[in-house]
Write a protein that holds these residues in place. Structure first.
Motif, PDB file in Angstrom:
ATOM      1  N   ALA A  56       0.747  -1.359  -0.251  1.00  0.00           N
ATOM      2  CA  ALA A  56      -0.269   0.489   0.013  1.00  0.00           C
ATOM      3  C   ALA A  56       1.462   1.331  -0.140  1.00  0.00           C
ATOM      4  O   ALA A  56       1.648   1.252   0.753  1.00  0.00           O
ATOM      5  CB  ALA A  56      -0.625   0.164   0.957  1.00  0.00           C
ATOM      6  N   THR A  57       0.469   2.573  -0.729  1.00  0.00           N
ATOM      7  CA  THR A  57       1.292   3.618  -0.758  1.00  0.00           C
ATOM      8  C   THR A  57       1.140   4.388   0.168  1.00  0.00           C
ATOM      9  O   THR A  57       0.356   4.627   0.638  1.00  0.00           O
ATOM     10  CB  THR A  57       0.669   4.438  -2.420  1.00  0.00           C
ATOM     11  N   ARG A  58       2.153   4.588   0.894  1.00  0.00           N
ATOM     12  CA  ARG A  58       2.686   5.124   2.136  1.00  0.00           C
ATOM     13  C   ARG A  58       3.535   6.244   1.507  1.00  0.00           C
ATOM     14  O   ARG A  58       4.057   5.981   1.293  1.00  0.00           O
ATOM     15  CB  ARG A  58       3.714   4.674   3.289  1.00  0.00           C
ATOM     16  N   GLN A  89      -0.922   6.680   4.672  1.00  0.00           N
ATOM     17  CA  GLN A  89      -1.570   5.580   3.241  1.00  0.00           C
ATOM     18  C   GLN A  89      -2.471   6.210   2.732  1.00  0.00           C
ATOM     19  O   GLN A  89      -3.464   6.710   3.240  1.00  0.00           O
ATOM     20  CB  GLN A  89      -1.432   5.167   4.632  1.00  0.00           C
ATOM     21  N   ASN A  90      -2.159   5.955   1.823  1.00  0.00           N
ATOM     22  CA  ASN A  90      -3.603   6.644   0.766  1.00  0.00           C
ATOM     23  C   ASN A  90      -4.815   4.812   1.352  1.00  0.00           C
ATOM     24  O   ASN A  90      -4.533   4.841   1.355  1.00  0.00           O
ATOM     25  CB  ASN A  90      -3.159   5.389  -0.569  1.00  0.00           C
TER      26      ASN A  90
ATOM     27  N   GLY B  21      -4.084  10.154  -1.150  1.00  0.00           N
ATOM     28  CA  GLY B  21      -3.551   9.456  -2.825  1.00  0.00           C
ATOM     29  C   GLY B  21      -5.126   8.426  -2.452  1.00  0.00           C
ATOM     30  O   GLY B  21      -5.398   8.402  -1.110  1.00  0.00           O
ATOM     31  N   ASP B  23      -5.091   4.401  -3.912  1.00  0.00           N
ATOM     32  CA  ASP B  23      -4.466   3.019  -4.211  1.00  0.00           C
ATOM     33  C   ASP B  23      -5.498   2.331  -5.272  1.00  0.00           C
ATOM     34  O   ASP B  23      -7.032   1.555  -4.363  1.00  0.00           O
ATOM     35  CB  ASP B  23      -3.759   2.453  -3.509  1.00  0.00           C
TER      36      ASP B  23
END
Lengths: 288, 231
Positions: A56-58, A89-90, B21, B23
């Motif tokens: 997960a994008t952090r 986190q996204n 954002g 995901d």
């Protein structure tokens, strides 16, 4: 990513970068001070096998102060203070329905502070040797967010002892400096100790104005810490992080003392660490 | 100059502390209509309440109209809520169907109506599967899932061939109907055994409620491995 522990480790990389020229100690009363913004956005990480896996994008961001002050001709005080650190986190959004599956989160706090000293062992002709001791204070948040994995610090007390050997030289009328360092990072809370090594090469593209610096550094775990997932049920911390990092920096002096720098750090390989590059932009004051 | 530098740093601060954002998760699964408690035999004049659940395109239980039908109403009738009434000896095909805008599903099975006898539960008492890694982390093994007698509990038994890395932080186990997402999943809890046989008791859960074991790294927000639950 953190990403957890690995972000804290990347922050250490950045700190390492701040130590440019640290084999040459400052004279008494002189100093180098920098305020930087550091940013990492990570959507993949190196696993324990050294392969890259998605995550997960952090994002990790901090505003930090780095200072090096000459107490005497041989002793410098050094400090790295991430006075504002933010981890996010996204949102996880369904690609099928468009609905938010997991709400993103953001945590703000101070980060881990590093304090240390640098001692000039000798400085003769173009050679310089120094030793530095850096203490990593667990002032950041080691747990945060809904699952405790939002960190702005690693929650443990590091003690990094490092030897720095530097040499300035000319090549084709171009001024360079080279630096080798070797360090031992003693870690607490059952984390494995680490060996750090690095190589740095810098040159003045425009005399007293524009510096270009390249760096290669490694961190090797001694695998002597007992902390792992088995004995820390559900722990978010990863132990035995390793990497080979490659980075660079450009510094430009706007005046004789004031300038700005841009830093880029990436990893060539690693284990249990964010795989994406990080960036840092700073404004410095070099009191020569 | 100092003022410009201050503006510059403030701009960076605003830029990097702005919004969070998104995901996008590839979480499509085929929608499914599942009979949770099928039977194969029912004596006259007993009744039996069927339960069926519709799982949507992301594997989450969704309220929808389920239409029940009995092919032989002289043997058994079924009302709109799935209550089957045994009328006379014979066989009938029971079907449950869902008709949404873009989804058309039907599940059918045969029930024998007898003049005497007992209700024969069709559902398996034990299911099993194989845990496979979906990452580069070590995760392997086999497992069984067993409905517990005289309770609504499930017993997940992970067998002695199980092995998982201890390097990965925050490994959790879920029961889910979507192997790509923990949305709507049941959290069994943090994984604390990384080698050999062990078990989990899951309270108040039917053996047909979930179709996958899902191993999930909580801090990285990513799946590590799955185990499809098979009959």
């Amino acid at each position: 990513m953190t990403i957890k522990k690995s972000v804290a480790t990347l922050a250490i990389i950045i700190l390492g970068f701040q130590f440019s020229f640290s084999q040459w100690t400052k004279d008494k009363g002189k100093g180098y001070y920098k305020v930087s913004a550091w940013y990492l956005e990570s959507d993949e990480h190196y696993t324990d096998t050294g392969d890259k896996d998605p995550n997960a994008t952090r994002t990790n961001f901090n505003f930090n102060f780095y200072g090096q002050y000459g107490l005497t001709k041989k002793w410098d005080l050094i400090a790295y203070i991430p006075f504002f650190a933010r981890t996010t986190q996204n949102d996880a959004v369904s690609g099928t329905t468009g609905q938010v599956l997991t709400e993103g989160e953001a945590i703000n706090s101070i980060g881990d502070i590093d304090l240390g000293v640098n001692y000039g062992i000798f400085h003769k002709n173009s050679w310089a040797l120094s030793a530095s001791l850096k203490l990593g204070l667990p002032t950041g948040k080691s747990e945060g967010g809904s699952d405790g994995s939002f960190q702005t610090g690693d929650g443990e007390f590091n003690q990094l002892l490092q030897l720095n050997l530097g040499k300035s030289f000319k090549l084709y009328k171009q001024s360079f400096y080279g630096k080798l360092y070797f360090g031992f990072n003693n870690r607490t809370n059952d984390f494995s100790d680490q060996l750090t090594t690095g190589l740095e090469l810098g040159t003045q593209l425009i005399k007293d104005k524009f510096w270009l610096i390249g760096r290669l550094n490694t961190v090797q775990s001694l695998h002597n810490g007992s902390l792992n997932a088995q004995n820390s049920q559900g722990s978010i911390f990863a132990n035995n992080i390793e990497y080979v990092g490659l980075g660079g920096e450009v510094s430009y002096y706007l005046t004789k003392k004031l300038g700005f720098s841009f830093n880029y750090a990436s990893l060539l390989s690693g284990k249990i660490i964010a795989a994406n590059p990080s960036y840092s932009i700073g404004v410095f004051l070099d009191m020569k | 100059m100092i003022r410009k530098c201050t503006y510059f740093l403030m701009s960076l601060f605003i830029l990097f502390t702005s919004c969070i954002g998104e995901d996008i998760i590839n979480d499509f699964v085929e929608p499914e209509l599942r009979i949770i408690n099928p039977i194969s035999s029912l004596p006259v004049p007993e009744t039996y309440q069927f339960n069926a659940t519709y799982f949507n395109t992301i594997g989450i239980e969704e309220e929808t109209t389920i239409t029940w039908n009995s092919s032989n109403t002289s043997s058994a009738t079924i009302n709109t809520s799935g209550l089957l009434t045994a009328v006379a000896e014979g066989t009938t095909t029971i079907s449950a169907s869902v008709q949404n805008n873009d989804v058309s599903l039907i599940e059918s099975f045969t029930v024998t109506i007898s003049e005497d006898g007992t209700v024969i539960i069709e559902e398996p008492v034990i299911k099993s599967g194989t845990i496979v890694t979906t990452s580069s982390y070590l995760l392997t093994g086999t497992f069984t899932i067993e409905a517990q007698d005289n309770s609504n509990d499930l017993l997940i038994s992970v067998n002695s061939d199980y092995e998982a890395t201890t390097s990965l932080p925050g490994l959790y186990l879920y029961l889910t109907n979507n192997p790509n997402s923990i949305s709507g999943a049941y959290s069994v809890g943090p994984v604390s055994v990384f080698n050999g046989a062990h078990s989990y008791v899951i309270p108040g859960t039917n053996i047909n409620d979930y179709t996958y074991l899902l191993y999930w790294c909580q801090p990285f927000g990513v799946k590590v491995g799955t185990g499809e639950i098979l009959d």
